[in-house]
Design an enzyme around this catalytic site. Structure first.
Site, mmCIF file in Angstrom:
data_model
loop_
_atom_site.group_PDB
_atom_site.id
_atom_site.type_symbol
_atom_site.label_atom_id
_atom_site.label_comp_id
_atom_site.label_asym_id
_atom_site.label_seq_id
_atom_site.Cartn_x
_atom_site.Cartn_y
_atom_site.Cartn_z
ATOM 1 N N ALA A 68 0.768 -1.056 -0.004
ATOM 2 C CA ALA A 68 -0.151 -0.139 -0.011
ATOM 3 C C ALA A 68 0.878 1.060 0.100
ATOM 4 O O ALA A 68 2.025 1.205 0.317
ATOM 5 C CB ALA A 68 -0.773 0.035 1.253
ATOM 6 N N GLY A 107 0.613 -5.168 0.753
ATOM 7 C CA GLY A 107 -0.471 -5.166 -0.206
ATOM 8 C C GLY A 107 -0.216 -5.761 -1.709
ATOM 9 O O GLY A 107 -0.783 -6.405 -2.368
ATOM 10 N N GLU A 110 -0.663 -9.391 -1.218
ATOM 11 C CA GLU A 110 -2.052 -9.477 -1.227
ATOM 12 C C GLU A 110 -2.714 -9.408 -2.447
ATOM 13 O O GLU A 110 -3.658 -10.274 -2.805
ATOM 14 C CB GLU A 110 -2.592 -8.558 -0.200
ATOM 15 C CG GLU A 110 -2.414 -8.663 1.293
ATOM 16 C CD GLU A 110 -2.764 -7.699 2.075
ATOM 17 O OE1 GLU A 110 -3.379 -7.948 3.057
ATOM 18 O OE2 GLU A 110 -2.384 -6.660 1.951
ATOM 19 N N GLU A 130 3.910 -5.706 7.334
ATOM 20 C CA GLU A 130 3.074 -4.717 7.913
ATOM 21 C C GLU A 130 3.422 -4.614 9.344
ATOM 22 O O GLU A 130 3.244 -3.478 10.105
ATOM 23 C CB GLU A 130 1.526 -5.063 7.661
ATOM 24 C CG GLU A 130 0.908 -4.939 6.241
ATOM 25 C CD GLU A 130 1.180 -5.953 5.351
ATOM 26 O OE1 GLU A 130 0.585 -6.090 4.211
ATOM 27 O OE2 GLU A 130 2.060 -7.179 5.628
HETATM 28 N N1 T1G Z 1 4.545 3.297 0.090
HETATM 29 C C1 T1G Z 1 5.070 4.522 -0.453
HETATM 30 N N2 T1G Z 1 6.552 4.814 -0.530
HETATM 31 C C2 T1G Z 1 7.249 3.883 -0.485
HETATM 32 C C3 T1G Z 1 6.898 2.198 -0.048
HETATM 33 C C4 T1G Z 1 5.701 2.215 0.142
HETATM 34 N N3 T1G Z 1 4.997 1.028 0.534
HETATM 35 N N4 T1G Z 1 7.804 1.698 -0.150
HETATM 36 C C5 T1G Z 1 9.077 2.621 -0.619
HETATM 37 N N5 T1G Z 1 8.653 3.495 -0.829
HETATM 38 C C6 T1G Z 1 9.471 4.836 -1.274
HETATM 39 C C7 T1G Z 1 10.599 5.238 -0.092
HETATM 40 O O1 T1G Z 1 9.958 6.013 0.773
HETATM 41 C C8 T1G Z 1 11.568 5.856 -0.989
HETATM 42 O O2 T1G Z 1 11.416 7.105 -1.254
HETATM 43 C C9 T1G Z 1 11.507 4.823 -2.215
HETATM 44 O O3 T1G Z 1 10.194 4.286 -2.077
HETATM 45 C C10 T1G Z 1 12.393 3.844 -2.355
HETATM 46 O O4 T1G Z 1 12.568 3.126 -1.109
HETATM 47 C C11 T1G Z 1 -2.939 -2.965 3.314
HETATM 48 C C12 T1G Z 1 -1.300 -2.001 4.974
HETATM 49 C C13 T1G Z 1 10.463 -2.045 -1.211
HETATM 50 C C14 T1G Z 1 12.258 -3.311 -0.105
HETATM 51 O O5 T1G Z 1 6.418 -2.528 4.263
HETATM 52 O O6 T1G Z 1 10.479 -2.205 2.544
HETATM 53 O O7 T1G Z 1 0.772 -2.752 2.331
HETATM 54 O O8 T1G Z 1 13.361 8.186 -0.016
HETATM 55 O O9 T1G Z 1 14.515 3.675 -0.306
HETATM 56 O O10 T1G Z 1 16.231 0.134 -0.220
HETATM 57 O O11 T1G Z 1 -1.802 -4.848 3.772
HETATM 58 O O12 T1G Z 1 11.152 0.259 0.449
HETATM 59 O O13 T1G Z 1 13.003 7.755 -2.664
HETATM 60 O O14 T1G Z 1 11.659 9.426 -1.608
HETATM 61 O O15 T1G Z 1 13.464 1.686 0.793
HETATM 62 O O16 T1G Z 1 15.513 -0.543 -2.453
HETATM 63 C C15 T1G Z 1 3.979 -2.859 3.312
HETATM 64 C C16 T1G Z 1 7.941 -1.121 2.545
HETATM 65 C C17 T1G Z 1 2.966 -1.530 3.274
HETATM 66 C C18 T1G Z 1 7.532 -2.322 2.200
HETATM 67 C C19 T1G Z 1 12.853 -1.145 -1.390
HETATM 68 N N6 T1G Z 1 5.092 -2.690 2.616
HETATM 69 N N7 T1G Z 1 9.311 -0.722 1.611
HETATM 70 O O17 T1G Z 1 14.059 -1.042 -0.617
HETATM 71 O O18 T1G Z 1 14.573 1.406 -1.616
HETATM 72 S S1 T1G Z 1 1.783 -1.508 4.291
HETATM 73 C C20 T1G Z 1 6.212 -2.408 3.118
HETATM 74 C C21 T1G Z 1 10.401 -1.414 1.654
HETATM 75 C C22 T1G Z 1 0.457 -2.577 3.438
HETATM 76 C C23 T1G Z 1 -1.506 -3.650 3.220
HETATM 77 C C24 T1G Z 1 -0.565 -2.996 3.944
HETATM 78 C C25 T1G Z 1 11.524 -0.887 0.637
HETATM 79 C C26 T1G Z 1 11.520 -1.898 -0.446
HETATM 80 P P1 T1G Z 1 12.175 8.013 -1.480
HETATM 81 P P2 T1G Z 1 13.880 2.500 -0.380
HETATM 82 P P3 T1G Z 1 14.943 0.089 -1.211
#
Ligand code: T1G
Ligand code: NAD
Length: 705
Positions: A68, A107, A110, A130
């Site tokens: 998400a 997500g 999912e 999450e």
């Molecule tokens: N939403 C918005 N921005 C995101 C994002 C996300 N999910 N994931 C990464 N970014 C942005 C981050 O801030 C950065 O921005 C850029 O992307 C690169 O990320 C309903 C509720 C995917 C392994 O927890 O673990 O889904 O600084 O520097 O080291 O069930 O990002 O460049 O402006 O980290 O290569 C669940 C979160 C969400 C994964 C990549 N998902 N992301 O790592 O790059 S909750 C997560 C990561 C959800 C549903 C629920 C990592 C990555 P900027 P980065 P990276």
């Protein structure tokens, strides 16, 4: 001239009987509202087009979907919701295939689990992390993952937040097929055509069973719940994951989804979600220092380390672990032998635990060279000094480095407190001198304070940030002052703790209150672990310049005078019988404290855990505001990341400045003013705090550069 229309977030194209929907939402294809709408439209398009017999979902760029859009949390939700999108994908009357490369997280996974078939490319990383954001999977993950992987593996995946590789995902049943080559779209298309050729039918995950033996599953969840409650003490969302899965044992799929959603929304409202998401983004913002934006780093291919003690050896290991060659220089052969032994000890322990082969150990140590001749640092691109914390010794070492190192070499000091401007002024190339403040043990602790003296070139600062990325460290830019960001603020809240101790709270009560706040250890346990002698040396160094009006608690000195430095001497604030690492309260320490109270004429009083926490945090936040005001830290989030990665601050609270925003700066200021009635000198409210409260603003308003 109008700006070119933005490319749609989901682009569709027909390839024979397969409609390919490609997600375009850089950098990580987060499921923003545009993406969600695009996915729904793609399903409707596939349904409506008689030529289409299957729908393929694939991500453009570096991955499938990273979840998400975290930036949307806390804002008013916009339809369609992700659960609706996933349910629509699953309900599609034509096979839906997900071709996964890179990240399929939260997500994103999912969405893939709502599809009917899944293929993973070799670089795929699948997970439901999450929980690391204080949430639970909120779009069917708690119901679909157990149906694909089995209940226990699915719950463990959600509670750990870890990522699975492609092979593990196949093994656990999360995906059906591994894709060949490097092009997910091509591999996905081939798989879709094979499925059509095989007349594969729509296969809905929801039709699977959550558990064949419901009672056995219930017992498993009971056990997991008990373990989770102990392991994740104080955290909100982990137990909600167990509850959501468990609901699926008794409820029909749709009702279990509705229950999952309610629990998800409870997590959204929890302050822990705000703290953990703040930490997520803060860690990504700290790397964006002004110097890194406009200046390219110098290449670092070889590193020198001067000093092979606690820090020098740890730093050498961190550099070796990053694949770089290290030359360690020590004072003499004996000291060098100790330094080499300190390095080898780390790898020997890994071999002993079976986590490193003897060959790999030999290969790493082949990149380690020891010497007592500074000339052997002539070719180094970077030299990190970690010798005694004595300015004269530092100057002598830097004079040597200035003499032998090549032009353009970066000269760094690991000093904890000393004036780096003074160190830089002692060499002919101050523009190449910078502070790299590692934390002990340097090969483990993630935090790296990059201390920027007045005359350093921006390129050298950019080089330091690039080194942090190479070493897998979390860098924080800090200005030069006594203790930089972390140790300076530490000194203040440690003083507040000592005042509490002299005024009536025992060190054990203070540690307990700080642990109840979420810290792994209290200040007196930390002092015993690090060694009371380090703080004692600092107090002695500061004594000549200490403000005579300032309150000074002598209890720590009384213990140090007895040689009670902590674990390394078998006793400190706690007793460590037979060398155990768990301390027990020491009645002799309590007696010394009582004697000191009498000497100081203090009648002790009781403090509640809440009062202890308020004073401890108020001192931290107030000094944090001073550090900000003086520009030692660029933004409040830099202070937050420093304390999350260097001082054990509970992550779910987001860091001290984020915590202060959660409590309300007006309340923090009110506390400080209350405490100032007893000690106006120590509890001087930071002018920045007063200003922000006056303007009705919070620290977060200062987090943008
Ligand atoms: N939403 C918005 N921005 C995101 C994002 C996300 N999910 N994931 C990464 N970014 C942005 C981050 O801030 C950065 O921005 C850029 O992307 C690169 O990320 C309903 C509720 C995917 C392994 O927890 O673990 O889904 O600084 O520097 O080291 O069930 O990002 O460049 O402006 O980290 O290569 C669940 C979160 C969400 C994964 C990549 N998902 N992301 O790592 O790059 S909750 C997560 C990561 C959800 C549903 C629920 C990592 C990555 P900027 P980065 P990276
Ligand atoms: P240490 O006493 O364990 O090691 C210092 C080493 O420097 C010794 O092995 C000594 O032989 C060597 N040395 C001294 N003079 C030298 C010279 N002229 N040339 C080459 N080697 C020389 O000290 P430490 O705890 O590793 O601390 C080193 C530095 O790191 C200090 O500035 C300290 O403030 C800082 N630091 C310490 C910690 C910590 O927790 N120990 C954390 C962060 C920073």
């Amino acid at each position: 001239m109008s700006s070119p229309a933005a490319a749609p977030a989901v682009q569709t194209a027909r390839h024979g009987a397969v409609l390919v929907a490609t997600l375009h939402n850089p950098p990580v294809n987060a499921l923003s509202v545009e993406v969600r709408r695009g996915l729904l439209q793609a399903v409707e398009q596939a349904e409506a087009d008689p030529e289409v017999r299957a729908l393929l979902l694939v991500g453009a760029g570096r991955g499938f979907i990273a979840g998400a859009d975290i930036r949307e949390f806390g804002k008013p939700p916009q339809p369609p919701s992700l659960p609706d999108v996933c349910n629509r994908i699953e309900a599609c009357s034509k096979p839906v295939i997900a071709a996964i490369h890179g990240a399929a997280l939260g997500g994103g996974l999912e969405v893939a689990m709502a599809a009917h078939y899944r293929l993973a490319m070799a670089d795929a990383r699948l997970g439901l992390p999450e929980v690391q954001l204080g949430l639970i999977p909120g779009a069917g993950g708690t119901q679909r993952a157990p149906r694909l992987m089995g209940l226990k593996p699915a719950v463990e995946l959600m509670l750990s937040g870890r990522h699975l590789g492609a092979a593990q995902a196949l093994e656990t049943g999360l995906v059906d097929r591994l894709g060949e080559g490097g092009d997910a779209a091509a591999a996905g298309l081939a798989y879709a055509h094979q499925l059509l050729a095989a007349r594969a039918v729509v296969r809905r995950t929801c039709d699977g069973s959550l558990a064949d033996d419901v009672e056995a599953a219930r017992a498993t969840l009971q056990q997991i719940r008990a373990e989770t409650a102990t392991k994740t003490r104080g955290l909100f969302s982990p137990l909600k994951i167990v509850e959501a899965v468990e609901a699926g044992l008794d409820l029909p799929f749709e009702d279990a989804l509705r229950h999952e959603r309610q629990l998800f929304l409870q997590c959204i409202d929890s302050p822990q979600r705000a703290g953990l998401i703040h930490a997520f983004f803060a860690e990504r913002e700290v790397v964006k220092a002004p110097e890194t934006r406009d200046h390219a780093p110098r290449p670092i291919a070889s590193v020198g380390v001067v000093g092979g003690g606690t820090m020098g050896a740890g730093i050498a290991v961190a550099v070796l672990d990053a694949g770089l060659p290290v030359t360690m220089v020590e004072r003499d052969a004996q000291a060098l032998a100790r330094g080499r032994a300190n390095v080898e000890k780390v790898y020997d322990a890994l071999v002993a635990k079976g986590r490193l082969s003897a060959q790999a150990r030999a290969a790493v140590l082949a990149r380690f060279q020891g010497s007592t001749a500074y000339a052997d640092l002539a070719g180094a691109d970077l030299v990190i000094e970690a010798v005694f914390e004595d300015i004269a010794v530092k100057h002598a070492v830097f004079a040597e480095l200035d003499r032998v190192c090549k032009p353009g070499a970066v000269l760094a000091t690991n000093t904890s407190y000393l004036d780096i401007d003074a160190i830089a002024a002692g060499v002919s190339r101050p523009q190449d001198v910078i502070g790299l403040h590692f934390f002990s043990p340097a090969n483990i602790m993630k935090l790296l304070e990059i201390v920027v003296p007045a005359r350093v070139s921006p390129e050298v600062v950019a080089t330091a940030f690039d080194l942090a990325r190479t070493l897998g460290k979390v860098p924080v830019r800090a200005g030069v002052c006594d203790g930089f960001i972390g140790n300076r603020i530490l000194a203040r809240y440690r003083q507040a703790a000592d005042f509490l101790m002299e005024d009536g709270a025992s060190p054990y009560e203070i540690d307990e209150a700080v642990r109840a706040f979420g810290y792994p250890m209290g200040p007196y346990q930390v002092s015993d672990l690090a060694g009371g002698d380090i703080g004692w040396a600092t107090r002695k160094r500061r004594a000549p310049t200490r403000d005579p009006r300032a309150r000074y608690v002598q209890i720590p000195d009384r213990l140090c005078e007895r040689g009670w430095f902590g674990q390394k001497t078998g006793r400190g604030y706690y007793l460590y019988p037979q060398g155990s690492r768990t301390g027990v309260p020491d009645p002799e320490v309590l007696a010394i404290i009582d004697a000191e109270r009498q000497r100081a004429g203090i009648r002790p009083r009781r403090f509640t855990p809440e009062e202890i926490q308020r004073r401890y945090l108020a001192a931290m936040v107030n000094e944090g505001a001073n550090v900000l005001r003086e520009g030692i830290a660029l933004r409040p989030l830099d202070i937050d990341v420093t304390f999350l990665h260097g001082y054990g601050f509970p992550r779910f609270r987001g860091g001290p400045m984020k915590y202060a925003d959660t409590v309300g700066l007006d309340r923090v200021l009110a506390d400080i003013c209350e405490f100032a009635q007893d000690d106006p000198l120590f509890w001087q409210p930071s002018p920045l705090l007063v200003e922000l409260v006056g303007q009705g603003r919070n620290f977060d308003s200062l987090n943008r550069l």
